[in-house]
Write an enzyme that holds these catalytic residues in place. Structure first.
Site, PDB file in Angstrom:
ATOM      1  N   GLY C  39       0.580  -1.397   0.731  1.00 35.14           N
ATOM      2  CA  GLY C  39       0.482   0.134   0.611  1.00 35.14           C
ATOM      3  C   GLY C  39       0.613   1.527  -0.067  1.00 35.14           C
ATOM      4  CB  CYS C 248     -26.616  -9.722 -17.251  1.00 31.02           C
ATOM      5  SG  CYS C 248     -25.878  -9.712 -19.017  1.00 31.02           S
ATOM      6  CB  CYS C 251     -24.961 -13.946 -19.159  1.00 28.35           C
ATOM      7  SG  CYS C 251     -25.017 -12.903 -17.763  1.00 28.35           S
ATOM      8  CB  CYS C 273     -22.313  -8.697 -17.565  1.00 29.34           C
ATOM      9  SG  CYS C 273     -23.330  -9.734 -16.635  1.00 29.34           S
ATOM     10  CB  CYS C 279     -21.189 -11.290 -20.395  1.00 27.32           C
ATOM     11  SG  CYS C 279     -23.454 -10.758 -20.833  1.00 27.32           S
TER      12      CYS C 279
END
Lengths: 257, 358, 288
Positions: C39, C248, C251, C273, C279
């Site tokens: 980080g 979605c 899908c 998606c 997807c």
């Protein structure tokens, strides 16, 4: 016999001949209010910067006894330790509240910041502390979400005090806290300060050119002139019976109402 | 039913073809050559070399052609090319005191040793469009004296320094960081600042310099000396043990004389700002000198009140390749971030809409 | 290898992956430092790349520094392999490195991404390279770099929660929906790049190595595998991810991040998606 909070020996920082401060030594005890008085250029602001860890001295030392009883040599310590001290056990009230506040965030956020820095992670608790402290410094709690720039000068100053006191500091530095305020506003602020200092048993180092402020708040005074301390003693003694010619001049030149 | 759209690659290829067509324009008109740009747009070439941080007139001209005249795009091309070049050797510092001058002036004295040499400049032209340039034709050159020689031109600021009126810039022989190799960190050294300013955007520096003249951090500048001409570039490779001259380049140098400083213990002296650019680039050198002096505010204990005096503000935003990149990146798809914002704003509006019905 | 994976020919005019070896070494050294301090933003001597600053030069320099001849590269932007910038960057590496490229998430060894983490869970031998515009999470509260560096060094993060407090006081909720700040390994506050907060949980204890590159700002940082990454919040206002009322439209997924599409003048919405490969995979599986 209690131990001192602050132990200062031979502190010096000079910018030029007699500009700055030199040879300053004193002890400050818990709950004691020390006033540093003198005209502008006497070195009192420099001294305050040295004492509060903002400027390193050319000579001398400052020792601070922290909550756990350990002595800390202020300038041998790391920058991290000094900054932590300033966020927790110490406070600093700036002459101009705009320098001591975050003008872009609400009053509540200003007060809560020290608590957040210490790891408080509960919004309700932070808001509660904000409401509580606004009450203590006599600001309407309804203003908790307002920005400081919508406050009057006196209110901003009181907000700054709340922001500092929320972390229960033991030692607070004040740089002309009433400077720039109307006389009536000053009086109210001084009253508030006096009450808080007694109630919270704060040790305070306050710089002021105004002897009336010194009389009202300080237990002891140090009179400075041209970088040196020319007289120290109990406030009443110095103001009623000054010994040094300069102190006499200062006291006598105060306009009697 | 919605079907996912594909075909990004083909779209990109077509975009490139359209760009080539736009760049070429009407094919009935002769194509612009790189040589023409180099010879006849020398001031554009100078800017691209200076901010591209690479002295190569032909490559700069090529970049201008490839960029269809967009100078910031051309600067980007040159910078990207520069990344691929191997480093051979640092040169010795160029010696502008021995410049072969084409232009030299000083606003601080009516006359100086060597005089005011006007050279090729727009300064005294009247800005009236010259329609005769629409027609092409033979250009009659200037009248020149057969044996004309330029007198010696000692540095004007050197003359002030002799009298002790201006601080000498001292060379402490410290190694100089290269901001194109190592990341710039604050606070920056003066050398690093000058590097950043030298490749910084002319418009940005011009505006900042202008702001100091209008009161945003005044430092009372005078044009001490401006020089344009050719200087030799020398390298001193270890293997040889003696310095070798690689050739000459044209540079523009500006030294500003600024407000004096002094104290009880130190006698008053003028201060200075410095600007340097490749080619003929006077406005850039002057703007740079104003900003250089402005960024020395802390050195002279001046109160920092204006953007031009703030090192982080100036250095973080003066590079137009960085700036153009980040501004233009807004054209990239941001629909996912935007979708997040849509979801959030809809959520935030819900309670308010609820209470309004009460 | 499925039909979505190709191996192009490398252009010999350039060094492998464009950057010279010295520069790659410099970047790898910086990356090692970053992995050792999760980080923490490590400054690096970023180079001008042939794409503009702000368009992924940081991510590209990191990818160039770690890419090997046997790697398989996937590049996505907004979750899709086919957005113009993803295409542009994938082509760049195809040309300068000649590495195999793919759209299939599980096949990739290096995934360079702009603003999304794939829906398919990452594995231990994968590296994610994130494109970062502004690496400093404190930047919008504190413009000075000198001051923010000090704040990170001194663990002085109170002001981060001040912003969150202020959001709740103003809106009733935390008003950050992407680039949502996180605490890494309980020490450094980090900007996870402008991924939607929906993706933040995928960073926590991931088996993959996460590398973040900011080319214009010349900073890089890293989250090593299996590192604790927590999104900042308050106990009584805990971190929440986005949810959709829709599935979605292609899908049928109810679990993925959905993009909103406007289909006609009446403003008819459809949701699909964002992760196009995920997807397409689901459609394939649904049809089997």
């Amino acid at each position: 016999m209690s131990q001192p909070l602050l132990h200062v020996r031979d502190l010096s920082l000079l910018y030029g001949p007699e500009k700055g401060c030199q040879g300053v030594s004193f002890d400050l005890y818990p709950g004691e209010v020390l006033g540093i008085v003198g005209e502008s250029g006497s070195g009192k602001s420099t001294l305050l910067s040295l004492l509060s860890g903002r400027l390193p001295p050319q000579a001398g030392s400052i020792g601070y006894r922290s909550k756990d009883g350990e002595w800390l040599d202020l300038y041998s310590a790391s920058e991290a330790e000094r900054r932590t001290l300033l966020r927790t056990e110490w406070g600093f009230v700036e002459q101009n509240p705009r320098d001591g506040l975050r003008m872009g965030v609400s009053a509540g956020a200003n007060i809560g910041e020290r608590l957040m820095a210490q790891g408080v992670r509960n919004y309700a608790q932070l808001r509660g502390a904000g409401l509580d402290w606004l009450g203590q410094v006599e600001i309407d709690p309804q203003r908790i979400d307002d920005l400081p720039r919508t406050f009057s000068g006196g209110m901003q100053q009181r907000l700054q005090i709340a922001r500092n006191l929320v972390s229960s500091p033991r030692l607070v530095f004040m740089d002309e806290p009433t400077g720039g305020l109307d006389v009536s506003v000053q009086a109210r602020l001084l009253d508030l300060l006096r009450g808080l200092v007694r109630e919270l048993d704060l040790a305070v180092v306050i710089v002021t050119h105004d002897l009336a402020v010194a009389r009202l708040l300080a237990d002891r005074l140090m009179v400075m002139r041209r970088s040196r301390v020319v007289e120290t003693g109990l406030t009443d003694q110095i103001l009623d019976d000054p010994q040094h010619p300069y102190s006499q001049l200062l006291v006598s030149s105060v306009l009697q109402p | 039913m919605y079907v996912a759209v594909k075909g990004g690659e083909q779209a990109i290829d077509n975009a490139h073809r359209l760009l080539a067509k736009k760049r070429r324009g009407d094919t009935a008109i002769p194509e612009l050559s790189v040589a023409q740009i180099r010879e006849q747009l020398p001031l554009a070439v100078a800017r691209v070399m200076t901010e591209g941080s690479l002295f190569d007139e032909e490559l700069a001209a090529l970049a201008i052609k490839q960029a269809a005249g967009d100078l910031v795009e051309a600067i980007f091309l040159l910078r990207a090319y520069r990344t691929t070049l191997p480093r051979f050797s640092p040169s010795l510092p160029i010696d502008t005191a021995h410049m072969v001058l084409s232009r030299r002036l000083s606003a601080t004295f009516k006359d100086v040793p060597g005089g005011q040499l006007l050279g090729p400049t727009f300064d005294y032209t009247h800005r009236l469009l010259d329609f005769s340039l629409l027609a092409e034709g033979a250009y009659p050159g200037p009248q020149t004296t057969a044996d004309a020689r330029i007198e010696a031109c000692p540095r004007v600021l050197g003359l002030l320094a002799k009298e002790g009126l201006i601080q000498n810039e001292a060379d402490d022989n410290a190694s100089v960081a290269d901001i194109t190799r190592d990341p710039l960190e604050y606070p920056a050294s003066r050398a690093e600042r000058l590097q950043a300013l030298a490749r910084g955007d002319e418009g940005f520096l011009l505006a900042l310099g202008y702001s100091t003249q209008r009161g945003y951090g005044r430092n009372h500048p005078f044009a001490g000396e401006i020089r344009i001409g050719d200087v030799e570039v020398w390298i001193d490779p270890e293997e040889l043990g003696f310095p070798v001259c690689l050739g000459s380049i044209e540079v523009t140098e500006c030294e500003m004389v600024n407000q004096f400083v002094g104290s009880a213990t130190q006698l008053a002296q003028f201060t200075r700002g410095y600007g340097l650019a490749f080619g003929h680039a006077e406005r850039k050198a002057m703007g740079m000198a104003l900003v250089d002096r402005s960024l020395r505010a802390e050195e002279y204990n001046e109160e920092v009140v204006s953007p031009a005096q703030r090192e982080e503000f100036v250095l973080a935003h003066c590079d137009n390749v960085e700036a153009a990149g980040f501004v233009s990146h807004l054209k990239l798809p941001h629909y996912v971030d935007f979708q997040s914002e849509l979801e959030l704003i809809r959520k935030l509006r819900q309670p308010a809409e609820g209470t309004r019905h009460e | 290898m499925n039909d979505l994976t190709q191996t192009p020919a490398r252009d010999p005019a350039y060094n492998f992956a464009y950057l010279d070896e010295q520069t790659k070494r410099m970047i790898r050294r910086a990356l090692l430092k970053a992995v050792a301090i999760p980080g923490y933003q490590v400054p690096f001597g970023g180079r001008e790349m042939p794409l503009p600053y702000g368009w992924g030069t940081g991510g590209m320099q990191l990818t160039a520094a770690i890419l090997g001849a046997d790697d398989v590269l996937k590049v996505i932007d907004q979750g899709a392999d086919d957005t113009t910038n993803a295409v542009s960057i994938r082509r760049f590496f195809a040309r300068t490195a000649g590495v195999a490229t793919t759209e299939a998430t599980p096949e990739a060894t290096v995934i360079q991404t702009r603003h999304r983490i794939p829906e398919t869970p990452l594995q231990a031998d994968q590296i994610m390279v994130y494109q970062v515009p502004i690496p400093e999470p404190l930047r919008f509260i504190e413009p000075s770099e000198t001051e923010t560096r000090t704040m990170h060094a001194l663990n002085d993060y109170g002001v981060m929660h001040v912003k969150l407090y202020e959001d709740i006081a103003t809106f009733g909720h935390i008003a950050t929906s992407y680039a949502y700040p996180v605490m890494v390994d309980e020490r450094y506050v980090m900007d996870p790049s402008p991924i939607p907060k929906f993706d933040n949980p995928k960073l926590d204890m991931s088996p993959a190595l996460m590398l973040f590159g900011a080319g214009r700002e010349k900073r890089l940082y890293a989250v090593p595998p299996y590192t604790q990454v927590t999104s900042l919040d308050f106990e009584d206002h805990p971190f929440e991810v986005q949810k959709w009322a829709h599935n979605c439209a292609i899908c049928g997924s109810h679990e993925s991040f959905l993009d909103e599409l406007i289909l006609d003048d009446a403003g008819t919405q459809s949701f699909v998606c964002s992760d196009t490969w995920y997807c397409a995979q689901r459609v394939k599986e649904n049809n089997q």
